[in-house]
Design a protein around this motif. Sequence first.
Motif, PDB file in Angstrom:
ATOM      1  N   UNK A  39       0.827  -1.118   0.041  1.00 15.99           N
ATOM      2  CA  UNK A  39       0.022   0.085  -0.069  1.00 15.99           C
ATOM      3  C   UNK A  39       0.730   1.277  -0.087  1.00 15.99           C
ATOM      4  N   UNK A  40       0.482   2.258  -0.970  1.00 17.25           N
ATOM      5  CA  UNK A  40       1.493   3.295  -1.065  1.00 17.25           C
ATOM      6  C   UNK A  40       0.433   4.650  -0.967  1.00 17.25           C
ATOM      7  N   UNK A  41       1.086   5.716  -1.282  1.00 15.61           N
ATOM      8  CA  UNK A  41       0.192   6.955  -1.349  1.00 15.61           C
ATOM      9  C   UNK A  41      -0.662   6.569  -2.676  1.00 15.61           C
ATOM     10  N   UNK A  42      -2.099   7.018  -2.377  1.00 15.42           N
ATOM     11  CA  UNK A  42      -2.834   7.195  -3.448  1.00 15.42           C
ATOM     12  C   UNK A  42      -2.564   7.890  -4.574  1.00 15.42           C
ATOM     13  N   UNK A  43      -2.670   7.332  -5.828  1.00 17.96           N
ATOM     14  CA  UNK A  43      -1.888   7.908  -7.193  1.00 17.96           C
ATOM     15  C   UNK A  43      -2.235   9.277  -7.303  1.00 17.96           C
TER      16      UNK A  43
END
Length: 711
Positions: A535-539
């Motif tokens: 999970x990363x920063x929202x695009x």
Amino acid sequence: LSQVLEDAPAFGPPTAGPASRKVSIVTAESPSADGLVATVGSMTSVSSRSPVPTAASGMTTASILSRTIILHNLQIKSGPHRHDNDEITLEARAIYARIVGSEDTDTMSRLQFIKALDCKTVASFVLPGIDMTRLMEDDDTYEAAHHFFNDLSRGRQRVRFQEFLAHFQHTKATASHAQELRVVFERIDVNQDNRISRHELRSTVKRDSKVADFLLRRYDINFEDDEELSTAVDDVYSAICGDNRYFDFADFIAYFRSVARVEGCGLHTPIDRRQKRVLIIGPGFGAQINPAQTQVVMISGFEVHWIHGVPNPEEPEFNMLPHASKIHQAITEVRPDLLVVASKGGVYGTALWQMGYWRGPTLMINAHPTCTDLPCDVPIIVTHGDQDPIYRRPRAELEGMISTGSPNMCFLYYSSTSGRLASGHTPRVGDQHNMASLVTFECLPRLMESILCPEGPELHFMRTWIERMSPERQEAERYLGFSLTKLRQFWISKNTSTNLNKAQDYLFDVAGSCLEARLVATCFRSSARDPSTYGTVARDRWAKMRILRIQRVENGLQQDAGIKAYHDSVKSSCENMGVEFVPGVHTRWLFHGSSALDSIVSNPLQGFQPLASGSQGQSVWGLGTYFARDAEYVAAGPFCGQPARDGSRRMLLCLVTTGMSCAGDPNHFGILPFRRNPHRYNSSVDSLSSPEIYIVQHPGAAYPAYVITFV
């Protein structure tokens, strides 16, 4: 047969480009003389808009394979083998001539064969990866040589050339990009007499930049410096033929088989999957239980052949001989480049090795308990997951099994489970028996392709990790360079004095409009091709991230005293294992977040302290310093420390010497497994399929090249 061809549904296009796919399926016993019945279907790819059949459409892979008709007494005709008149034949003929020498004979004896192994050109062709300089001193080496001759002779005292050639055509273990190397050789051989002198080699390197880049890509030199260039050319020449006045094409190709990299240069043509035949033993592969695995293979672009109709070899009192003979006949008729077995089908794989029915590239999905030793001189990949409930085999046991194969020809693809985060969450769980990771990120086709590459499956599979990044990121990294020498191309300060003890003394602003800044920004902003496990920063939010400042770290003392020494030691270790050290594969641009960033930058020797590090206090993949492939991952977590008053945070873009990487394990406490005793792996990763996290254990492994301030 025409009805099968007409009814066969269309698959999506293979990755290698649209082409007809031929599928041969050996299905059952027949009263015919050959004891086999073959069903042949042709599945033709159409445009990329053609849907892949799914269960929702009422057409699963299993149902596709079941739509066959039985054709009694049908022989599988391969036609003339693709290699009958190509470079493999020419190379085998040259090697055979060296073995028999000037004696007036058209056959080879055991004594001639053993004596010829003193020639490194012969040895690297017939037994690549084995050190024949200790033939008379080392029992294992001596036995490997005799075992190979036994495979050729099948009990006879002498071996004819056609039998010698057939072995290498059959196994494909000696494929060596001969056609591409022939192009290079002919560009050097200006006299066209099939031999090259030291003077010819040196002259060609000076006038032909492509040849120079190809031959000397292992050397970190200034190509404008005549002295450095001449020294490197002499080194290559000596490695090819020693003190001899000339070398021929056989010597040239032997050199590249043992130490040099053909892949990735402008003169290399990638493997064409459409030209590679794959034979899959049906039992255990899971066409019905695990249809996704079958589907991935069928759309991968390979020419796929199946063997069905052989029973479960795990049945009590199973008689292997008649069924192994049937598979051997199919191998003879199909002449595959690669054999694939899975689960219980692994019993057939080990039996074929032991009986001498197959000595070619083999992919074994699930390490079957009957497989405890690997045959010599055979490229093999074994895949296994630590959550496999059927074949519970400890990782150390599997690593020991891999070590019994020929060096650099065998690779363990291991899917392991991470440790827990502070929240109690386990971010990665290893594969169970169905090996779910193989059907994501084109992992299984990449493994199949890697096993066919002459440089060895492990190194080639590591190369495919680069492809998981965006093309823009790949290009930006190439411009930045992957060596310490190229890293200094942008430096403006030459001061390495120890009295510079503040981070600001080593930091130099990079103008936002210059090429260097654009390259760093591209690495920072680029997203990987594959979705993140963590999970990363929202695009949309990541797209709004702004880079406020880029600073170059010019700490020459840290680079010269600690980083270069470790880099050179890893390079030497790889070369001692017979693996070429490849910048961009064994060195990587990676991101790191830390609240101690200033200390890392200003440390005069080694900025990172791996054995005191982890993942925010948690040993998720073992002790070490953690680096991320993607800046998004670092920005999404708490790794960058508390934001500044303006809300900005900082992270590092580092040049990391990762060397050879193995699958990580929460029980790694600073010491990684042996790759080839006494050499250990140099780093670990969270996933061998598409690594997002790299862990290093040595403080000199990483140089903090840039500080990026973002908000």
